[in-house]
Structures are given as C-alpha cells and as structure tokens.
Design a protein around this motif. Structure first.
Motif, PDB file in Angstrom:
ATOM      1  N   TYR A  45       0.827   9.356   4.613  1.00 40.28           N
ATOM      2  CA  TYR A  45       0.208   9.348   5.942  1.00 40.28           C
ATOM      3  C   TYR A  45       1.271   9.479   7.029  1.00 40.28           C
ATOM      4  N   ASP A  46       1.048  10.420   7.946  1.00 38.64           N
ATOM      5  CA  ASP A  46       1.947  10.564   9.095  1.00 38.64           C
ATOM      6  C   ASP A  46       1.676   9.499  10.137  1.00 38.64           C
ATOM      7  N   ALA A  47       0.490   8.925  10.121  1.00 38.62           N
ATOM      8  CA  ALA A  47       0.165   7.819  11.007  1.00 38.62           C
ATOM      9  C   ALA A  47      -0.906   6.972  10.338  1.00 38.62           C
ATOM     10  N   ALA A  48      -0.726   5.661  10.415  1.00 36.85           N
ATOM     11  CA  ALA A  48      -1.714   4.727   9.880  1.00 36.85           C
ATOM     12  C   ALA A  48      -1.753   3.516  10.796  1.00 36.85           C
ATOM     13  N   LYS A  49      -2.947   3.108  11.192  1.00 34.53           N
ATOM     14  CA  LYS A  49      -3.099   1.934  12.043  1.00 34.53           C
ATOM     15  C   LYS A  49      -3.469   0.744  11.173  1.00 34.53           C
ATOM     16  N   VAL A  50      -2.756  -0.366  11.401  1.00 37.91           N
ATOM     17  CA  VAL A  50      -2.958  -1.575  10.618  1.00 37.91           C
ATOM     18  C   VAL A  50      -3.190  -2.734  11.577  1.00 37.91           C
ATOM     19  N   ASP A  51      -4.184  -3.567  11.292  1.00 33.82           N
ATOM     20  CA  ASP A  51      -4.451  -4.761  12.097  1.00 33.82           C
ATOM     21  C   ASP A  51      -3.298  -5.745  11.915  1.00 33.82           C
TER      22      ASP A  51
ATOM     23  N   SER B 149       0.849  -1.191   0.000  1.00 32.06           N
ATOM     24  CA  SER B 149       0.000   0.000   0.000  1.00 32.06           C
ATOM     25  C   SER B 149       0.886   1.242   0.000  1.00 32.06           C
ATOM     26  N   PRO B 150       1.265   1.747  -1.180  1.00 39.23           N
ATOM     27  CA  PRO B 150       2.133   2.922  -1.235  1.00 39.23           C
ATOM     28  C   PRO B 150       1.580   4.084  -0.431  1.00 39.23           C
ATOM     29  N   GLY B 151       2.479   4.736   0.306  1.00 38.91           N
ATOM     30  CA  GLY B 151       2.107   5.910   1.085  1.00 38.91           C
ATOM     31  C   GLY B 151       1.845   5.674   2.546  1.00 38.91           C
ATOM     32  N   ALA B 152       1.758   4.388   2.971  1.00 34.78           N
ATOM     33  CA  ALA B 152       1.358   4.115   4.346  1.00 34.78           C
ATOM     34  C   ALA B 152       2.481   3.649   5.248  1.00 34.78           C
ATOM     35  N   SER B 153       3.586   3.102   4.697  1.00 37.31           N
ATOM     36  CA  SER B 153       4.558   2.451   5.585  1.00 37.31           C
ATOM     37  C   SER B 153       6.017   2.698   5.244  1.00 37.31           C
ATOM     38  N   GLU B 154       6.327   3.527   4.241  1.00 35.74           N
ATOM     39  CA  GLU B 154       7.723   3.673   3.826  1.00 35.74           C
ATOM     40  C   GLU B 154       8.623   4.243   4.910  1.00 35.74           C
ATOM     41  N   ARG B 155       8.063   4.990   5.846  1.00 34.48           N
ATOM     42  CA  ARG B 155       8.858   5.602   6.913  1.00 34.48           C
ATOM     43  C   ARG B 155       9.007   4.682   8.121  1.00 34.48           C
ATOM     44  N   GLY B 156       8.375   3.498   8.083  1.00 33.81           N
ATOM     45  CA  GLY B 156       8.562   2.536   9.159  1.00 33.81           C
ATOM     46  C   GLY B 156       7.313   2.323   9.984  1.00 33.81           C
ATOM     47  N   CYS B 157       7.368   1.329  10.865  1.00 41.20           N
ATOM     48  CA  CYS B 157       6.214   0.932  11.674  1.00 41.20           C
ATOM     49  C   CYS B 157       6.640   0.647  13.112  1.00 41.20           C
TER      50      CYS B 157
ATOM     51  N   GLY C 147       0.471  -3.941  20.966  1.00 42.16           N
ATOM     52  CA  GLY C 147      -0.725  -4.756  21.073  1.00 42.16           C
ATOM     53  C   GLY C 147      -0.917  -5.567  19.814  1.00 42.16           C
ATOM     54  N   SER C 148      -2.114  -5.550  19.259  1.00 37.59           N
ATOM     55  CA  SER C 148      -2.411  -6.292  18.038  1.00 37.59           C
ATOM     56  C   SER C 148      -2.466  -5.379  16.825  1.00 37.59           C
ATOM     57  N   ALA C 149      -1.719  -4.275  16.862  1.00 34.72           N
ATOM     58  CA  ALA C 149      -1.742  -3.313  15.759  1.00 34.72           C
ATOM     59  C   ALA C 149      -0.337  -2.882  15.374  1.00 34.72           C
ATOM     60  N   LEU C 150      -0.208  -2.454  14.124  1.00 35.98           N
ATOM     61  CA  LEU C 150       0.978  -1.753  13.640  1.00 35.98           C
ATOM     62  C   LEU C 150       0.605  -0.291  13.474  1.00 35.98           C
ATOM     63  N   TYR C 151       1.513   0.590  13.852  1.00 38.23           N
ATOM     64  CA  TYR C 151       1.335   2.016  13.640  1.00 38.23           C
ATOM     65  C   TYR C 151       2.479   2.473  12.743  1.00 38.23           C
TER      66      TYR C 151
ATOM     67  N   ASN D 222      -3.088  -8.745  12.787  1.00 34.11           N
ATOM     68  CA  ASN D 222      -3.554 -10.101  12.492  1.00 34.11           C
ATOM     69  C   ASN D 222      -3.886 -10.303  11.022  1.00 34.11           C
ATOM     70  N   THR D 223      -4.325  -9.243  10.350  1.00 33.78           N
ATOM     71  CA  THR D 223      -4.820  -9.386   8.980  1.00 33.78           C
ATOM     72  C   THR D 223      -4.140  -8.485   7.967  1.00 33.78           C
ATOM     73  N   GLY D 224      -3.485  -7.412   8.400  1.00 32.20           N
ATOM     74  CA  GLY D 224      -2.908  -6.439   7.479  1.00 32.20           C
ATOM     75  C   GLY D 224      -3.889  -5.381   7.025  1.00 32.20           C
ATOM     76  N   GLU D 225      -5.114  -5.417   7.531  1.00 31.80           N
ATOM     77  CA  GLU D 225      -6.129  -4.444   7.126  1.00 31.80           C
ATOM     78  C   GLU D 225      -5.821  -3.071   7.722  1.00 31.80           C
ATOM     79  N   ARG D 226      -5.918  -2.038   6.873  1.00 32.28           N
ATOM     80  CA  ARG D 226      -5.715  -0.674   7.341  1.00 32.28           C
ATOM     81  C   ARG D 226      -6.983  -0.202   8.051  1.00 32.28           C
ATOM     82  N   LEU D 227      -6.823   0.348   9.266  1.00 34.80           N
ATOM     83  CA  LEU D 227      -7.968   0.713  10.093  1.00 34.80           C
ATOM     84  C   LEU D 227      -8.265   2.205  10.074  1.00 34.80           C
ATOM     85  N   TRP D 228      -7.243   3.049  10.091  1.00 39.94           N
ATOM     86  CA  TRP D 228      -7.426   4.484   9.953  1.00 39.94           C
ATOM     87  C   TRP D 228      -6.114   5.132   9.542  1.00 39.94           C
ATOM     88  N   THR D 229      -6.187   6.385   9.103  1.00 44.61           N
ATOM     89  CA  THR D 229      -4.989   7.106   8.670  1.00 44.61           C
ATOM     90  C   THR D 229      -5.067   8.567   9.101  1.00 44.61           C
TER      91      THR D 229
END
Length: 453
Positions: A116-122, A94-102, A106-110, A124-131
């Motif tokens: 995006y300056d911040a993006a929450k990813v599940d 997903s270009p734009g969401a993770s190039e700067r690192g994570c 808990g059960s999420a990646l930020y 367990n599934t890799g689903e993007r939750l908010w940005t």
C-alpha cells in the motif's frame, strides 16, 4: 556532467563515507542512485550539492531534517504521561501496510508499505481504516509526508509497465488522497525519483513540488493538483528548499565542487516572485527549520570535526557558531530545542543550537546495534509537554531522558520482534500526544510511557 558520471560520483561519495565507518544500509548506494527498478535518481538538480549533502548528512546522521528548535530552557519531566482520549494500548502486525514508515496526524497514522502506498490507521486502536494499493511494487523508503485540510499527500509509482526492452523505469507521482475515504484526488508526475523532504512540501495555499523539471518548483493547488505558478533557476545551479510559516525559500548554490556562496531566496507563496534576502559563504547544507529560522551547517575545510552552525531568519538576519563533534554518531537529529546525538558507544549528548557546546552526555538507555550491521536506532523524538526525549533501539528497548539534564526518567520495551539478519532494520518512533508509537517493519506497537509516576 553526464548521468552516468553523476551516478558514479554519488556512488564514490557514499562508499567513501562508509569507509569512515558511517554505517548505512548495505544497499544505500544503489537506493540513492536508483530505486529497485533501476530508475535514475541522479537526474535530480545539483550533483555537487547532493554529494555534499550526503557527506554532511551521513556524518551527522540527520534522517528527518525539518524539525529544529531554539536553544531555550526546557522544563524537566514532572507530570505523568496522559493517554489520549479513547486510546488503549495496541499492537498490529500487518505485512504490506507500514514497512516504509508512518506519519501521525490528528488521531490517525498514515503509513506506506510493500502493498500500500497509503494506509490510514486509527491511532487509538490500530484498526486499519482504508488503503491505496501500490502501482506495481512498494519497495521505497518513503511514506505520506503531510496531511492538511482533509487531504493526505504521498508518493506512488507512475506506471506499472515495463519498457519495450523489458527494463522498468516507472517514475514517481506525487498524489493527493482524501483523508476520510482514501480516494485518490489527483496525481502529478515528478521529473525524478527523489521522494525525500526536498521533493514536495506544504506552503500557504499550495503544495510546493519539484516539478515539472529538476530545476523548477511549482505551486500546486492542494485540491486539484493544477499549477498556480512555477519558478525555474538557471542551469548549473542547485537549490535546496525550506518553508518558514508557510513561505517557501530556496538556498541556491553553483553546481561546482567548491562554490563561493549560497544565495537565500524568498518566494512569494501567492505569485512565486523571488527576492534574495542574503548570501552565505561557501556550501551550506539545510538541516531543518526552527520557528522563523532556517538551520544550516557547513564544513570548515571539508567534512570533519570542525563545523559551523548557521541560522537564517525569513528577513535574512543570520548568526553563526562553531560546532565540534567527536566521531560519527549512530543517530542524530534536532529535537526539543537541542541537537541530540547518540554515539555507537551508547552515549546520548545534547548540544546547544546557539553555541554548539554539549549541554549533557548520558547513557542512552537502549541496546545499541553493532556498528558493522545494517541495523540502526530510530530517530529520537521529544515531548515538549513532558520535557523528555525518547529513544528506540532495534530490539524494541525504549528510554526517556530529561531534555534539561539528560537524567533517565523511564525505561520500557515494545515487542517488535527480533531484528532480521542481513536486513536494513531501522525502527521508527512517533508520538501520538503522550502515547508512543513504535514501528519496525510491519510490526507496530502503541503504549503509554510511565514517565513522572
């Protein structure tokens, strides 16, 4: 020292390090002196300290200082990796969401990226939750640095506007984001564009931030961003920051080329009142913390092979040991109670934190980048439960070595795509319980290593 001269001194130091074959991204000099939009990093407190820190850090390759451990026995890997509850293998591009690192919490990646300056990813599934969208552009090397009590702490550009002359000097904001819905709770302007681990960190009941001036740290209310207290050090002094069990500490050194000593101060997390607990000889560079101790390194007679490793407790108790290394490493960090270093020849070594001696040296088990390219290895990560340390190469190769013996216990691969020629592709490796999260650019893969099977 003028701002222009300070910038030039940082450039000279970084270029000198590069001449000694300590490779970094080709544009690292300019990334340190200015972000892409020509903002002045050199205003950060302590040019002499920054130069020394860059030199020592470049030699050792410390990229994520802050995770250190005591030199304690580590049991060998025996039990197989167990998948987190609800987790299944996944991959995302997903270009734009993770190039700067994570960051895993808990059960999420930020994560942070170009859009995006911040993006929450599940996790367990890799689903993007908010940005949280970037304010102009997201070209930095930073990402959310902490999550606590339902709040995510990260950075963003202060403004998206150009100056009247057309130049852009937007500055940096520290921001707090609601971890549930991505709403920005508050923002505080930082005095410079330092977005390293020294810029802001969590303490008991507050966020300790290098604001509102370069010679001040302030305790900010974690829910409102309001200042609780501040501590300012004298002109001509530079201070590094650390946190032990929620208590902040400063390591303050005269801003000269060869300081006589480094004062260690403890700040009361409730009031900010300072108490000096000890003074260490010469220049000391903080490389991490271990339980109730800070871990520091100093050069003996300048940056070279003979170094000294020192630990300092919260009460001022200290211990020092000689440390010797052979040549600059491709990557190095304090993980799993060991100093783990990988040579450009593909040899991984574990060093004792209490003696400085090598405990083992084994093949790292991943493909090595060319030393003359801008590609690198991920910072190694350790699983305390399994007793292994994991490595990730730029081509997606994965390897696990037994922390106690160095024996290879697993090899794997993550499809992260081919490294891009001419790009500074340094992958990132994270642990979500026993599952691995491997990232390079916008490609993220989560898999379960089959160790112990």
């Amino acid at each position: 020292m003028t701002t222009e001269r300070a910038e030039e001194k940082v450039r000279e130091t970084l270029n000198a390090v590069a001449l000694d074959h300590v490779r970094a991204p080709g544009d690292l000099v300019e990334k340190v002196v200015r972000r892409r939009s020509r903002r002045r990093f050199s205003q950060a407190a302590g040019v002499a300290v920054a130069v020394a820190a860059i030199s020592v850090g470049a030699v050792f390759g410390f990229g994520d200082a802050g995770r250190a451990g005591q030199d304690r026995p580590v049991r060998p890997a025996a039990s197989p990796a167990t998948p987190p509850e609800g987790w299944k293998p996944w991959q995302s591009s997903s270009p734009g969401a993770s190039e700067r690192g994570c960051l895993v919490e808990g059960s999420a990646l930020y994560c942070s990226g170009s859009e995006y300056d911040a993006a929450k990813v599940d996790a367990n599934t890799g689903e993007r939750l908010w940005t949280v969208g970037v304010n102009r552009e997201g070209d930095g090397i930073d990402h959310p640095f902490a999550v606590r009590d339902g709040v995510v702490y990260a950075y963003r550009n202060h403004t998206a506007e150009n100056l009247p002359d057309g130049d852009y000097a937007g500055g940096t904001d520290l921001m707090a984001v609601d971890a549930d819905d991505g709403d920005v709770l508050w923002k505080v302007k930082m005095p410079q564009d330092d977005r390293t681990a020294q810029a802001a960190m969590l303490i008991d009941g507050a966020v300790l931030a290098n604001t509102p001036s370069v010679r001040t740290v302030s305790a900010l209310d974690p829910l409102t961003g309001k200042e609780k207290w501040r501590y300012t050090w004298d002109k001509g002094i530079a201070c590094q920051r650390a946190v032990l069990s929620g208590v902040p500490y400063l390591l303050c050194t005269p801003d000269v080329e060869k300081p006589d000593g480094t004062d260690v101060l403890r700040l009361d997390p409730a009031t900010g009142s300072a108490t000096k607990i000890t003074t260490l000889p010469g220049m000391q560079q903080l490389i991490g913390t271990s339980g109730d101790r800070m871990v520091l390194i100093s050069a003996r007679g300048g940056v070279g092979k003979d170094m000294r490793l020192t630990t300092v407790s919260g009460s001022g108790e200290r211990a020092s040991h000689p440390y010797r290394f052979e040549g600059p490493p491709a990557t190095s960090d304090v993980v799993g109670g060991r100093l783990i270093s990988v040579s450009w020849q593909g040899k991984a070594s574990a060093y004792s934190l209490t003696t400085g001696k090598a405990l083992w040296t084994r093949p790292v088990g991943v493909g090595m980048p060319d030393q003359d390219t801008m590609q690198g290895l991920a910072t190694p990560v350790a699983s305390a439960r399994q007793g292994v340390v994991y490595f990730l190469g730029p081509d997606g190769d994965l390897s696990a070595l037994d922390l106690r013996t160095g024996e290879q216990v697993w090899r794997g691969h993550a499809d992260l795509g081919k490294p891009r020629p001419g790009h500074a592709d340094t992958p990132q490796l994270l642990l979500y319980e026993d599952a691995l999260v491997a990232r390079n650019g916008s490609k993220v893969v989560s898999l379960l290593p089959r160790t112990g099977d």
